[in-house]
Design an enzyme around this catalytic site. Structure first.
Site, short mmCIF file in Angstrom:
data_model
loop_
_atom_site.label_atom_id
_atom_site.label_comp_id
_atom_site.label_asym_id
_atom_site.label_seq_id
_atom_site.Cartn_x
_atom_site.Cartn_y
_atom_site.Cartn_z
N HIS A 100 -28.31 -20.94 -8.10
CA HIS A 100 -28.24 -22.02 -7.24
C HIS A 100 -28.86 -23.27 -8.09
O HIS A 100 -29.48 -23.11 -9.19
CB HIS A 100 -28.72 -21.90 -6.01
CG HIS A 100 -28.05 -21.11 -5.19
ND1 HIS A 100 -28.69 -19.76 -5.15
CD2 HIS A 100 -26.84 -21.01 -4.63
CE1 HIS A 100 -27.71 -18.68 -4.32
NE2 HIS A 100 -26.68 -19.68 -4.04
N SER A 146 -21.81 -20.61 -1.49
CA SER A 146 -23.04 -21.47 -1.57
C SER A 146 -23.32 -22.29 -2.63
O SER A 146 -24.18 -23.38 -2.50
CB SER A 146 -24.26 -20.52 -1.62
OG SER A 146 -24.27 -19.74 -2.71
N ASP A 177 -34.46 -17.49 -8.72
CA ASP A 177 -32.82 -17.75 -8.63
C ASP A 177 -32.31 -18.63 -9.72
O ASP A 177 -32.79 -19.76 -9.71
CB ASP A 177 -32.79 -18.68 -7.00
CG ASP A 177 -31.47 -19.14 -6.84
OD1 ASP A 177 -30.71 -18.84 -7.50
OD2 ASP A 177 -31.30 -19.49 -5.80
#
Ligand code: NAG
Ligand code: NAG
Ligand code: NAG
Ligand code: NAG
Ligand code: NAG
Ligand code: NAG
Ligand code: NAG
Ligand code: NAG
Length: 410
Positions: A387, A136, A384
């Site tokens: 990312h 990702s 998060d």
């Protein structure tokens, strides 16, 4: 829930979904190819402070430098103007108020990065395939690349096409495609399903890569990454196939670093045999650092990247989230390939991204639904810190890739 939750990198599932793309996936399955419209033709601002580089740039280490606040040239595009923005990374859209994370330029010590020119890049990609292969983080870089060229392509002259593990963005007037292929461990694994891959056990078939590789072997530019899905002490290795029910499959728990080495060997062998070296340019993006442990940069224990609005200024800062041993294994694999006549350039983003504790989405992102109030008020569990917000740090990774494509390889 008070327990600190481990963010699973790269899931399309409940924890950190890629909602807009997942929604598109559903649509795409029905109608095959979809054409998206967007705001037309707004060209990226002209460069102001960044000049183009000169001959000696090819001697310059682009990865050693510092972040400089530059709100005249950055961001390179606007969050809401990118047709293909992922909700997982659209921090501004999901309520982030401090936007200075969008305004940082990477300044190498000895030279300048060339300004990203979308038209020149698309021209370079004419009749070609650029394929990002990995997890990702690499998908985030793919989204960034698509956003970087998006505003230079009129609506209806671009398309997005989903097919299993492969997402294809096409700029029709150039017959150019910018693709992402989901293979978080590069070799076959039980996490290869592009949507449903959150499994408690991580199993790799360390000698098998062809199921993935035939999708991208003929690409003109290949950009690999594979790091976060390996972060555990041991991996289950499978000799045999996932499908086999005849009992001949053999599992064994092996120390992760050893398995990583074996996987990269399989990857190298495939490249050596199958890649046309006069045609294909190869890149490997080094590991993307995480900022989950605030105590590493002087915050209270239990805190993370949430609330961070500034970069770390200490030169050489390195957190425990980045494993130098794994980086060395990648380097060794690349060196070994060189002896076999194959050049893979490492895009060394680790150190420069280590500084950017302010660059992560934390709670400003969408999962299947936006975070609930309860979740938002508990950032130590729900932030998060893996990312990266867009526009942001991955745009710079792409500027580095751009520099390599134009200036470093002939
Ligand atoms: C990556 O770049 C940093 C900063 O220049 C450097 O310290 C490190 O050794 C580099 N790593 C590799 C594997 O090239
Ligand atoms: C850029 O930042 C400076 C200093 O923070 C501020 O005064 C200026 O208004 C900003 N310019 C833009 C275009 O945002
Ligand atoms: C090219 O870059 C080098 C290193 O930054 C610098 O010393 C040199 O003056 C530059 N040359 C030109 C012609 O701009
Ligand atoms: C961008 O590239 C195009 C095509 O090569 C060129 O015509 C244009 O002048 C470039 N723009 C800038 C700002 O350098
Ligand atoms: C379009 O690009 C593909 C590679 O993505 C290439 O194989 C094909 O030949 C190109 N088509 C034309 C008409 O040049
Ligand atoms: C999807 O990819 C497969 C190969 O994996 C190919 O055979 C098939 O034609 C593709 N489907 C579409 C709709 O493009
Ligand atoms: C490798 O790529 C070059 C350039 O595209 C092409 O001319 C050549 O025929 C290719 N070689 C093979 C064996 O496919
Ligand atoms: C985040 O910053 C705000 C404003 O500076 C402060 O009120 C709040 O306590 C901080 N929260 C955390 C978890 O650091």
């Amino acid at each position: 829930m008070g327990k600190r939750q481990q963010m699973v990198p790269g899931t399309w599932g409940v924890k950190c979904s890629f909602h807009s793309l997942a929604a598109l996936l559903v649509t795409a399955l029905v109608i095959g190819v979809i054409y998206l419209t967007g705001e037309s033709g707004r060209l990226i601002e002209e460069p102001t402070t960044v000049k183009d580089n000169n001959e000696s740039t090819s001697q310059c280490n682009l990865f050693s430098g510092k972040w400089v606040f530059d709100n005249t040239s950055y961001p390179l595009y606007k969050d809401h103007e990118c047709t293909f923005m992922s909700d997982q990374l659209a921090c501004e859209k999901f309520g982030r108020k401090d936007l200075s994370y969008q305004n940082w330029r990477w300044q190498p010590h000895q030279c300048d990065l060339p300004r990203f020119n979308a038209t020149a890049f698309l021209e370079r990609l004419r009749d070609k395939r650029l394929v990002f292969v990995g997890d990702s983080l690499n998908r985030g870089q793919w989204v960034s690349m698509v956003c970087l060229v998006d505003s230079s392509i009129p609506p209806k002259r671009k398309s997005l096409h989903f097919n299993g593990s492969l997402i294809t963005f096409k700029a029709k007037d150039y017959n150019a495609s910018i693709e992402f292929y989901w293979a978080p461990l590069l070799v076959d694994s039980n996490s290869d399903d592009p949507t449903n891959h959150r499994l408690p056990d991580r199993i790799v078939r360390v000698q098998a890569i062809e199921k993935h590789a035939w999708h991208w072997t003929d690409a003109d530019i290949l950009v690999f990454d594979s790091y976060l899905w390996w972060r555990r002490p041991k991996m289950k290795v499978l000799w045999g196939s996932f499908e086999s029910s005849d009992g001949i499959s053999i599992y064994k728990e092996v120390e992760m670093l050893r398995v990583y080495e074996m996987a990269l060997k399989t990857w190298s062998d495939w490249l050596e045999i199958h890649v046309n070296r006069t045609k294909t340019k190869l890149f490997f993006v080094s590991m993307s650092p995480t900022h989950e442990r605030g105590e590493e940069w002087g915050k209270a224990k239990g805190q993370n990247c949430y609330n961070e609005t500034e970069a770390i200024s200490k030169e050489g800062y390195w957190g425990t989230g980045s494993d130098p041993k794994m980086m060395r294994i990648v380097e060794a694999a690349i060196d070994e390939l060189k002896t076999r006549g194959l050049t893979v350039e490492m895009i060394n983003i680790t150190q420069l991204s280590e500084y950017r504790k302010d660059g992560h989405p934390s709670i400003y992102r969408k999962q299947w639904e936006p975070l609930t109030e309860e979740q938002s008020s508990n950032p130590s569990s729900y932030a998060d810190c893996i990312h990266w917000c867009l526009p942001g740090v991955p745009d710079v990774w792409n500027e580095l890739l751009y520099a390599y494509i134009f200036h470093y390889s002939s």
